[in-house]
Design a protein around this motif. Sequence first.
Motif, PDB file in Angstrom:
ATOM      1  N   HIS A 154      15.164 -17.780   5.798  1.00 27.72           N
ATOM      2  CA  HIS A 154      16.422 -18.186   6.430  1.00 27.72           C
ATOM      3  C   HIS A 154      16.765 -19.615   6.037  1.00 27.72           C
ATOM      4  CE1 HIS A 154      19.659 -18.132   9.321  1.00 27.72           C
ATOM      5  NE2 HIS A 154      19.181 -19.222   9.910  1.00 27.72           N
ATOM      6  N   ASN A 155      15.740 -20.471   5.972  1.00 31.47           N
ATOM      7  CA  ASN A 155      15.933 -21.843   5.489  1.00 31.47           C
ATOM      8  C   ASN A 155      15.754 -21.829   3.975  1.00 31.47           C
ATOM      9  OD1 ASN A 155      16.119 -24.569   5.100  1.00 31.47           O
ATOM     10  ND2 ASN A 155      14.521 -25.123   6.553  1.00 31.47           N
ATOM     11  N   VAL A 156      16.844 -21.535   3.264  1.00 33.89           N
ATOM     12  CA  VAL A 156      16.777 -21.269   1.833  1.00 33.89           C
ATOM     13  C   VAL A 156      16.223 -22.453   1.058  1.00 33.89           C
ATOM     14  CG1 VAL A 156      18.191 -20.756  -0.201  1.00 33.89           C
ATOM     15  CG2 VAL A 156      18.623 -19.579   1.955  1.00 33.89           C
ATOM     16  N   GLY A 157      16.522 -23.661   1.506  1.00 33.93           N
ATOM     17  CA  GLY A 157      16.100 -24.851   0.778  1.00 33.93           C
ATOM     18  C   GLY A 157      14.602 -25.011   0.657  1.00 33.93           C
ATOM     19  N   MET A 158      13.835 -24.342   1.499  1.00 31.45           N
ATOM     20  CA  MET A 158      12.381 -24.446   1.444  1.00 31.45           C
ATOM     21  C   MET A 158      11.771 -23.637   0.300  1.00 31.45           C
ATOM     22  SD  MET A 158      11.203 -26.515   3.662  1.00 31.45           S
ATOM     23  CE  MET A 158      11.844 -27.459   5.052  1.00 31.45           C
ATOM     24  N   GLY A 159      12.524 -22.690  -0.263  1.00 27.13           N
ATOM     25  CA  GLY A 159      11.992 -21.881  -1.360  1.00 27.13           C
ATOM     26  C   GLY A 159      10.824 -21.006  -0.959  1.00 27.13           C
ATOM     27  N   ASN A 160      10.811 -20.532   0.295  1.00 25.58           N
ATOM     28  CA  ASN A 160       9.669 -19.747   0.773  1.00 25.58           C
ATOM     29  C   ASN A 160       9.498 -18.420   0.040  1.00 25.58           C
ATOM     30  OD1 ASN A 160       9.106 -21.719   2.670  1.00 25.58           O
ATOM     31  ND2 ASN A 160      10.285 -20.727   4.283  1.00 25.58           N
ATOM     32  N   HIS A 161      10.575 -17.924  -0.573  1.00 22.61           N
ATOM     33  CA  HIS A 161      10.458 -16.645  -1.281  1.00 22.61           C
ATOM     34  C   HIS A 161       9.460 -16.727  -2.429  1.00 22.61           C
ATOM     35  CE1 HIS A 161      13.236 -18.820  -3.876  1.00 22.61           C
ATOM     36  NE2 HIS A 161      13.049 -17.911  -4.803  1.00 22.61           N
ATOM     37  N   LEU A 162       9.318 -17.932  -3.014  1.00 24.10           N
ATOM     38  CA  LEU A 162       8.382 -18.085  -4.124  1.00 24.10           C
ATOM     39  C   LEU A 162       6.940 -17.882  -3.680  1.00 24.10           C
ATOM     40  CD1 LEU A 162      10.026 -21.183  -5.857  1.00 24.10           C
ATOM     41  CD2 LEU A 162      10.136 -18.791  -6.590  1.00 24.10           C
ATOM     42  N   THR A 163       6.683 -18.028  -2.387  1.00 27.05           N
ATOM     43  CA  THR A 163       5.349 -17.774  -1.835  1.00 27.05           C
ATOM     44  C   THR A 163       5.240 -16.373  -1.248  1.00 27.05           C
ATOM     45  OG1 THR A 163       5.032 -20.126  -1.322  1.00 27.05           O
ATOM     46  CG2 THR A 163       3.645 -18.548  -0.141  1.00 27.05           C
ATOM     47  N   LEU A 164       6.190 -16.007  -0.403  1.00 27.89           N
ATOM     48  CA  LEU A 164       6.069 -14.754   0.342  1.00 27.89           C
ATOM     49  C   LEU A 164       6.305 -13.532  -0.540  1.00 27.89           C
ATOM     50  CD1 LEU A 164       7.862 -15.862   3.628  1.00 27.89           C
ATOM     51  CD2 LEU A 164       5.415 -15.733   3.177  1.00 27.89           C
ATOM     52  N   VAL A 165       7.322 -13.576  -1.379  1.00 30.67           N
ATOM     53  CA  VAL A 165       7.570 -12.445  -2.274  1.00 30.67           C
ATOM     54  C   VAL A 165       6.460 -12.352  -3.311  1.00 30.67           C
ATOM     55  CG1 VAL A 165       9.166 -11.430  -3.958  1.00 30.67           C
ATOM     56  CG2 VAL A 165      10.047 -12.515  -1.883  1.00 30.67           C
ATOM     57  N   LEU A 166       6.009 -13.512  -3.804  1.00 32.61           N
ATOM     58  CA  LEU A 166       4.871 -13.501  -4.733  1.00 32.61           C
ATOM     59  C   LEU A 166       3.650 -12.868  -4.073  1.00 32.61           C
ATOM     60  CD1 LEU A 166       3.494 -14.262  -7.388  1.00 32.61           C
ATOM     61  CD2 LEU A 166       3.036 -16.526  -6.400  1.00 32.61           C
ATOM     62  N   GLY A 167       3.395 -13.206  -2.815  1.00 29.33           N
ATOM     63  CA  GLY A 167       2.270 -12.604  -2.106  1.00 29.33           C
ATOM     64  C   GLY A 167       2.396 -11.095  -2.037  1.00 29.33           C
ATOM     65  N   TYR A 168       3.585 -10.603  -1.741  1.00 31.24           N
ATOM     66  CA  TYR A 168       3.823  -9.155  -1.708  1.00 31.24           C
ATOM     67  C   TYR A 168       3.515  -8.533  -3.066  1.00 31.24           C
ATOM     68  CZ  TYR A 168       6.344  -4.722  -1.279  1.00 31.24           C
ATOM     69  OH  TYR A 168       6.680  -3.390  -1.268  1.00 31.24           O
ATOM     70  N   LEU A 169       3.994  -9.161  -4.130  1.00 27.69           N
ATOM     71  CA  LEU A 169       3.810  -8.612  -5.473  1.00 27.69           C
ATOM     72  C   LEU A 169       2.340  -8.630  -5.889  1.00 27.69           C
ATOM     73  CD1 LEU A 169       6.931 -10.212  -7.198  1.00 27.69           C
ATOM     74  CD2 LEU A 169       6.636  -7.830  -6.502  1.00 27.69           C
ATOM     75  N   LEU A 170       1.622  -9.680  -5.534  1.00 31.54           N
ATOM     76  CA  LEU A 170       0.202  -9.739  -5.867  1.00 31.54           C
ATOM     77  C   LEU A 170      -0.581  -8.644  -5.136  1.00 31.54           C
ATOM     78  CD1 LEU A 170      -0.401 -13.612  -5.807  1.00 31.54           C
ATOM     79  CD2 LEU A 170      -0.359 -12.131  -7.814  1.00 31.54           C
ATOM     80  N   LEU A 171      -0.262  -8.418  -3.887  1.00 32.34           N
ATOM     81  CA  LEU A 171      -0.951  -7.373  -3.131  1.00 32.34           C
ATOM     82  C   LEU A 171      -0.591  -5.990  -3.664  1.00 32.34           C
ATOM     83  CD1 LEU A 171      -0.505  -8.904   0.422  1.00 32.34           C
ATOM     84  CD2 LEU A 171      -2.647  -8.726  -0.853  1.00 32.34           C
ATOM     85  N   TYR A 172       0.638  -5.840  -4.140  1.00 25.84           N
ATOM     86  CA  TYR A 172       1.035  -4.575  -4.768  1.00 25.84           C
ATOM     87  C   TYR A 172       0.286  -4.370  -6.082  1.00 25.84           C
ATOM     88  CZ  TYR A 172       3.937  -1.465  -7.637  1.00 25.84           C
ATOM     89  OH  TYR A 172       4.378  -0.481  -8.479  1.00 25.84           O
ATOM     90  N   ARG A 230       0.830  -1.209   0.000  1.00 26.97           N
ATOM     91  CA  ARG A 230       0.000   0.000   0.000  1.00 26.97           C
ATOM     92  C   ARG A 230       0.866   1.261   0.000  1.00 26.97           C
ATOM     93  NH1 ARG A 230      -4.084   2.556  -1.873  1.00 26.97           N
ATOM     94  NH2 ARG A 230      -5.086   4.011  -0.471  1.00 26.97           N
ATOM     95  N   LEU A 231       1.891   1.269   0.859  1.00 20.56           N
ATOM     96  CA  LEU A 231       2.778   2.431   0.918  1.00 20.56           C
ATOM     97  C   LEU A 231       3.531   2.614  -0.393  1.00 20.56           C
ATOM     98  CD1 LEU A 231       4.243   2.021   4.524  1.00 20.56           C
ATOM     99  CD2 LEU A 231       2.589   3.724   3.739  1.00 20.56           C
ATOM    100  N   ALA A 232       3.933   1.523  -1.019  1.00 24.77           N
ATOM    101  CA  ALA A 232       4.650   1.612  -2.289  1.00 24.77           C
ATOM    102  C   ALA A 232       3.771   2.216  -3.376  1.00 24.77           C
ATOM    103  CB  ALA A 232       5.144   0.232  -2.709  1.00 24.77           C
TER     104      ALA A 232
END
Length: 349
Positions: free
Chosen positions: A129-147, A102-104
Amino acid sequence: MTFYQELQLNQAGSKMMIQEAVGRRAKAWHLLVYLVKILLTMVFCVAFVTLYGWVFGAENNIVGVVVLLCLMVFRQADLGMRRGQSLLALGLVFLVLAFGPRLANLAELGGELAVHGLSLLVVLVLGCHNVGMGNHLTLVLGYLLLYGYDVEAAAFPSRLAALAVGCGLTLLVYARNHRADPYWEGIPAVLRAWSLGEARSRWQLKAAFGVATALVLAHGLGFPRPMWMGIAAMSVLLPSRQAIPGRVKGRIWGNLAGGAGFCLLYCLLPGSLLPYLGIFGGIGVGLSATYGWQAVFNSLGAMSIMVGTLGLPGVVLFRVGNNALGALYAWAVDRLAGPAWRVLRRAAS
């Protein structure tokens, strides 16, 4: 393996079961289980997102998508910290998801870059932090979708409520499924471990910078749907540098093929069926075990949403163009990151 256990396999696991089955009956059985899994997943996803929109308003359907992704991922994935600290970290990540996009959207380009960079770095450090889980594909995607699917000021309270409920559901699932996690460290240890001398920290900084600057570049150039360029950059900037060239190629040819397929379907299908291209694309993603084919079917859903606004030539041009530019830009960021680290080390010494 029971029917239920086989339903829990991912696409690659299910396809391996089909390939390794001996005899036609066994292959047919595993194929049936796979198709049932795809059908059940699609029905559940549509029902969940529809219910979210019914409760919080249609403008928050996208929050339902983000929450659904988190619930499905964090049933198994962890954050690499002990459970209590992981729950706190997830809560902080949802706080960033609530206010960062929202701020962006409210800021000028310079402020937008700062908000994106800081928000994404916080998400990556706490959630990946646990890079092997690939969590960025979910969390960063969530940020981008909300943006990309921002709301007006009057609807922002309902968005906060939708994200608060989603955060609560995610924390409940995480707390239930990660009671036996063996980790001992918490957020303070994760922050102390962050250093440019660590490959994980360098990747987090590179990914935050690459995605943030890709979004601002697309916005500054006046491209519709800057989110598409950001998602392309995110999907390419993986922790494993060896996988990046393949992701660039898969992203580009997948969207080219998806654009061609969308043009064909748009011209051949009656107008009453066009809204269902997104569902068809989702089924295709579920049946795809490779990144390139997932990009093909993902593009169908994305273009079906925006074709009414951009028109057929415009939606294909900008979908393919944003993704190609985002993938190539992310590749360039990765290539330039090595020399940049060396300059920073010399400056620090």
